[in-house]
Design a protein around this motif. Structure first.
Motif, PDB file in Angstrom:
ATOM      1  N   MET A   1      50.212  34.838  45.769  1.00  0.00           N
ATOM      2  CA  MET A   1      49.984  35.484  47.047  1.00  0.00           C
ATOM      3  C   MET A   1      51.240  36.274  47.368  1.00  0.00           C
ATOM      4  N   VAL A   2      51.070  37.576  47.539  1.00  0.00           N
ATOM      5  CA  VAL A   2      52.229  38.421  47.802  1.00  0.00           C
ATOM      6  C   VAL A   2      52.089  39.049  49.183  1.00  0.00           C
ATOM      7  N   VAL A   3      53.147  38.926  49.961  1.00  0.00           N
ATOM      8  CA  VAL A   3      53.153  39.565  51.275  1.00  0.00           C
ATOM      9  C   VAL A   3      54.185  40.690  51.229  1.00  0.00           C
ATOM     10  N   GLY A   4      53.825  41.846  51.718  1.00  0.00           N
ATOM     11  CA  GLY A   4      54.774  42.947  51.677  1.00  0.00           C
ATOM     12  C   GLY A   4      54.275  44.135  52.465  1.00  0.00           C
ATOM     13  N   THR A   5      54.858  45.271  52.175  1.00  0.00           N
ATOM     14  CA  THR A   5      54.497  46.493  52.902  1.00  0.00           C
ATOM     15  C   THR A   5      53.830  47.468  51.940  1.00  0.00           C
ATOM     16  N   VAL A   6      52.725  48.018  52.361  1.00  0.00           N
ATOM     17  CA  VAL A   6      52.036  49.016  51.541  1.00  0.00           C
ATOM     18  C   VAL A   6      52.623  50.387  51.851  1.00  0.00           C
ATOM     19  N   LYS A   7      53.027  51.076  50.773  1.00  0.00           N
ATOM     20  CA  LYS A   7      53.632  52.411  50.971  1.00  0.00           C
ATOM     21  C   LYS A   7      52.896  53.436  50.129  1.00  0.00           C
ATOM     22  N   ARG A   8      52.797  54.628  50.672  1.00  0.00           N
ATOM     23  CA  ARG A   8      52.235  55.728  49.896  1.00  0.00           C
ATOM     24  C   ARG A   8      53.112  55.982  48.671  1.00  0.00           C
ATOM     25  N   SER A   9      52.456  56.290  47.523  1.00  0.00           N
ATOM     26  CA  SER A   9      53.245  56.532  46.320  1.00  0.00           C
ATOM     27  C   SER A   9      52.538  57.554  45.447  1.00  0.00           C
ATOM     28  N   GLU A  10      53.285  58.538  44.989  1.00  0.00           N
ATOM     29  CA  GLU A  10      52.718  59.569  44.113  1.00  0.00           C
ATOM     30  C   GLU A  10      52.398  58.987  42.742  1.00  0.00           C
ATOM     31  N   LYS A  11      53.273  58.041  42.308  1.00  0.00           N
ATOM     32  CA  LYS A  11      53.206  57.557  40.924  1.00  0.00           C
ATOM     33  C   LYS A  11      52.090  56.533  40.703  1.00  0.00           C
ATOM     34  N   ALA A  12      51.796  55.736  41.758  1.00  0.00           N
ATOM     35  CA  ALA A  12      50.841  54.631  41.571  1.00  0.00           C
ATOM     36  C   ALA A  12      49.426  55.154  41.354  1.00  0.00           C
ATOM     37  N   ASN A  13      48.643  54.393  40.575  1.00  0.00           N
ATOM     38  CA  ASN A  13      47.255  54.759  40.265  1.00  0.00           C
ATOM     39  C   ASN A  13      46.417  55.030  41.498  1.00  0.00           C
ATOM     40  N   ARG A  14      46.512  54.115  42.454  1.00  0.00           N
ATOM     41  CA  ARG A  14      45.663  54.240  43.651  1.00  0.00           C
ATOM     42  C   ARG A  14      46.342  54.995  44.781  1.00  0.00           C
ATOM     43  N   GLY A  15      47.519  55.542  44.497  1.00  0.00           N
ATOM     44  CA  GLY A  15      48.207  56.329  45.511  1.00  0.00           C
ATOM     45  C   GLY A  15      48.998  55.493  46.500  1.00  0.00           C
ATOM     46  N   VAL A  16      49.013  54.164  46.295  1.00  0.00           N
ATOM     47  CA  VAL A  16      49.809  53.289  47.183  1.00  0.00           C
ATOM     48  C   VAL A  16      50.484  52.217  46.323  1.00  0.00           C
ATOM     49  N   GLU A  17      51.624  51.718  46.792  1.00  0.00           N
ATOM     50  CA  GLU A  17      52.185  50.539  46.122  1.00  0.00           C
ATOM     51  C   GLU A  17      52.622  49.521  47.156  1.00  0.00           C
ATOM     52  N   LEU A  18      52.742  48.281  46.675  1.00  0.00           N
ATOM     53  CA  LEU A  18      53.085  47.175  47.569  1.00  0.00           C
ATOM     54  C   LEU A  18      54.538  46.785  47.319  1.00  0.00           C
ATOM     55  N   ILE A  19      55.343  46.876  48.352  1.00  0.00           N
ATOM     56  CA  ILE A  19      56.748  46.457  48.231  1.00  0.00           C
ATOM     57  C   ILE A  19      56.804  45.005  48.723  1.00  0.00           C
ATOM     58  N   PRO A  20      57.003  44.036  47.799  1.00  0.00           N
ATOM     59  CA  PRO A  20      56.883  42.623  48.190  1.00  0.00           C
ATOM     60  C   PRO A  20      58.068  42.155  49.029  1.00  0.00           C
ATOM     61  N   ALA A  21      57.763  41.342  50.022  1.00  0.00           N
ATOM     62  CA  ALA A  21      58.808  40.696  50.814  1.00  0.00           C
ATOM     63  C   ALA A  21      58.905  39.240  50.390  1.00  0.00           C
ATOM     64  N   SER A  22      57.739  38.647  50.032  1.00  0.00           N
ATOM     65  CA  SER A  22      57.760  37.253  49.560  1.00  0.00           C
ATOM     66  C   SER A  22      56.597  37.048  48.609  1.00  0.00           C
ATOM     67  N   ALA A  23      56.750  36.088  47.695  1.00  0.00           N
ATOM     68  CA  ALA A  23      55.670  35.765  46.747  1.00  0.00           C
ATOM     69  C   ALA A  23      55.554  34.258  46.634  1.00  0.00           C
ATOM     70  N   GLU A  24      54.314  33.762  46.567  1.00  0.00           N
ATOM     71  CA  GLU A  24      54.106  32.311  46.482  1.00  0.00           C
ATOM     72  C   GLU A  24      53.065  32.036  45.398  1.00  0.00           C
ATOM     73  N   VAL A  25      53.336  31.040  44.538  1.00  0.00           N
ATOM     74  CA  VAL A  25      52.352  30.648  43.539  1.00  0.00           C
ATOM     75  C   VAL A  25      51.403  29.642  44.194  1.00  0.00           C
ATOM     76  N   VAL A  26      50.136  30.006  44.398  1.00  0.00           N
ATOM     77  CA  VAL A  26      49.197  29.099  45.079  1.00  0.00           C
ATOM     78  C   VAL A  26      48.412  28.252  44.071  1.00  0.00           C
ATOM     79  N   ALA A  27      48.262  28.747  42.837  1.00  0.00           N
ATOM     80  CA  ALA A  27      47.617  27.966  41.779  1.00  0.00           C
ATOM     81  C   ALA A  27      48.115  28.532  40.456  1.00  0.00           C
ATOM     82  N   ARG A  28      48.558  27.636  39.582  1.00  0.00           N
ATOM     83  CA  ARG A  28      49.168  28.104  38.345  1.00  0.00           C
ATOM     84  C   ARG A  28      48.083  28.389  37.312  1.00  0.00           C
ATOM     85  N   ALA A  29      48.218  29.491  36.569  1.00  0.00           N
ATOM     86  CA  ALA A  29      47.259  29.825  35.516  1.00  0.00           C
ATOM     87  C   ALA A  29      47.784  29.334  34.170  1.00  0.00           C
TER      88      ALA A  29
END
Ligand code: AMO
Length: 364
Positions: A1-29
């Motif tokens: 689970m990643v919490v962050g800010t979505v920013k417009r981006s020219e390079k990203a496939n969908r035109g946006v990227e997520l700048i993470p502020a925190s990440a949590e492993v909720v279930a291990r694969a």
């Protein structure tokens, strides 16, 4: 689970990227994954279906089911606007309707029951109940022994039935209207969602070409033949229609009675009993629906049942609906999975089904 800010981006496939502020492993694969979920390299279909949950995580695979969702919403909308009631008919039956060869038998307490191959008899009975216009989108089961790219043992059937028709032409007109409205609904909705299949939605005009079975046989070089169409025949007919009419969707009409002998509910033509009022709807060489006008006169229906080698006694409940007044009626069954397959351009019907079932596959 990643919490962050979505920013417009020219390079990203969908035109946006997520700048993470925190990440949590909720279930291990577990590692390694049996199937890559971001790989560009395609796995073969069997491997993909063996690990279907991981396969479905791929955005390109998920997009097929978004297409399916949107097309079904379009169909429902088209039916509602035409005054149809949505119905649910039983899937555990005492009798089949589409021939004994593809029936699945199940233990039913001390006896046996069969899984419904289609809602055929029940949708007709509802016309007898005065419902006048009904549709159903539900599973249908067929013990198809052959391993093909267009058959599965559990498919989704979109059935409709209409009372008080003047002729089978009424049925074809409603079917082509529903199909065209479904496409009109789907294209903008898929565009809005950024789904790449939007561009594949056809924009056919009505009326679709109507080509008689006899004409098809001439094209195939077998004039006068009354044997059913095979896969290669359907493809060849699709190419002829493309050349003559430039249309992706077309009806093949007036199927011979010899082919529909087991289809006891199909009405034989009054002027020429060698032919029925039965048709197929094909999409670029693949049958996606079949239907026709039904025999509504109870004596003839009983006769057809007998000619099919069946016992009218076993159809007492069905026949009762005809004994107390049944209007002329007709309808069709359309394979939803096949429709998704052809619109999406998938080579195998299994790709259009979340967890497909066939002779060799009962899980996952
Ligand atoms: P029919 O048997 O032609 O007609 O079936 C109607 C449509 O259902 C789809 N279909 C299948 N799709 C995937 N796997 C299968 N094994 C399979 N079998 C059929 C096809 C086909 O065109 N009762 C009549 C319909 C009617 O007259 O209203 C019927 O079942 O797309």
């Amino acid at each position: 689970m990643v919490v962050g800010t979505v920013k417009r981006s020219e390079k990203a496939n969908r035109g946006v990227e997520l700048i993470p502020a925190s990440a949590e492993v909720v279930a291990r694969a577990e590692v390694p994954l049996p199937l890559g979920v971001v790989d560009k390299v395609g796995a073969d279909l069997n491997t993909r279906l063996d690990h279907r949950v991981l396969d479905l995580r791929k955005p390109a695979v998920r997009a097929i089911f978004e297409l399916r969702t949107v097309m079904l919403a379009g169909c429902r909308d088209a039916f509602l606007r035409r005054g149809f009631l949505e119905v649910a008919t039983p899937k555990l039956l005492r009798q089949g309707a589409e021939g004994g060869a593809t029936l699945f038998a199940v233990d039913y307490f001390d006896g046996r029951a069969y899984l419904a191959q289609s809602p055929q008899l029940y949708k007709q009975m509802l016309i007898g109940a005065g419902f006048e216009r009904v549709f159903e989108i539900a599973p249908a089961f067929r013990a198809e022994p052959s391993d093909t790219v267009r058959h599965v043992t559990e498919f989704s059937s979109l059935d409709a039935e209409v009372g008080f028709i003047d002729s089978v032409e009424d049925v074809r007109a409603i079917l082509e209207g529903v199909v065209v409205d479904t496409f009109r609904f789907a294209r903008p909705e898929l565009e809005r969602r950024g789904n790449a299949y939007a561009d594949r939605i056809p924009e056919p005009t009505t009326p679709f070409p109507r080509v008689s079975f006899a004409q098809c046989m001439e094209w195939l070089g077998r004039p006068g033949s009354e044997t059913d169409l095979g896969t290669e025949d359907e493809k060849a007919i699709g190419e002829h229609v493309e050349r003559e009419y430039g249309a992706p969707l077309y009806f093949i009409t007036d199927f011979p009675t010899a082919i529909k002998a087991g289809t006891f509910y199909a009405q034989r033509q009054d002027a020429n009993p060698r032919l029925t009022y039965y048709f197929d709807l094909d999409f670029k060489g693949l049958e996606i629906a079949s239907g026709g006008a039904r025999e509504h006169r109870v004596d003839r229906l009983r006769q057809n049942i007998e000619t099919a080698g069946l016992d009218p006694e076993n159809f007492a409940g069905y026949l009762e609906a005809f004994r107390f007044g049944m209007p002329p009626h007709g309808g069709w069954g359309l394979g939803v999975d096949r429709m998704v397959q052809v619109v999406a351009g998938l080579s195998n019907i299994r790709e259009a089904i979340l967890f497909p079932r066939d002779r060799y596959r009962l899980e996952p």
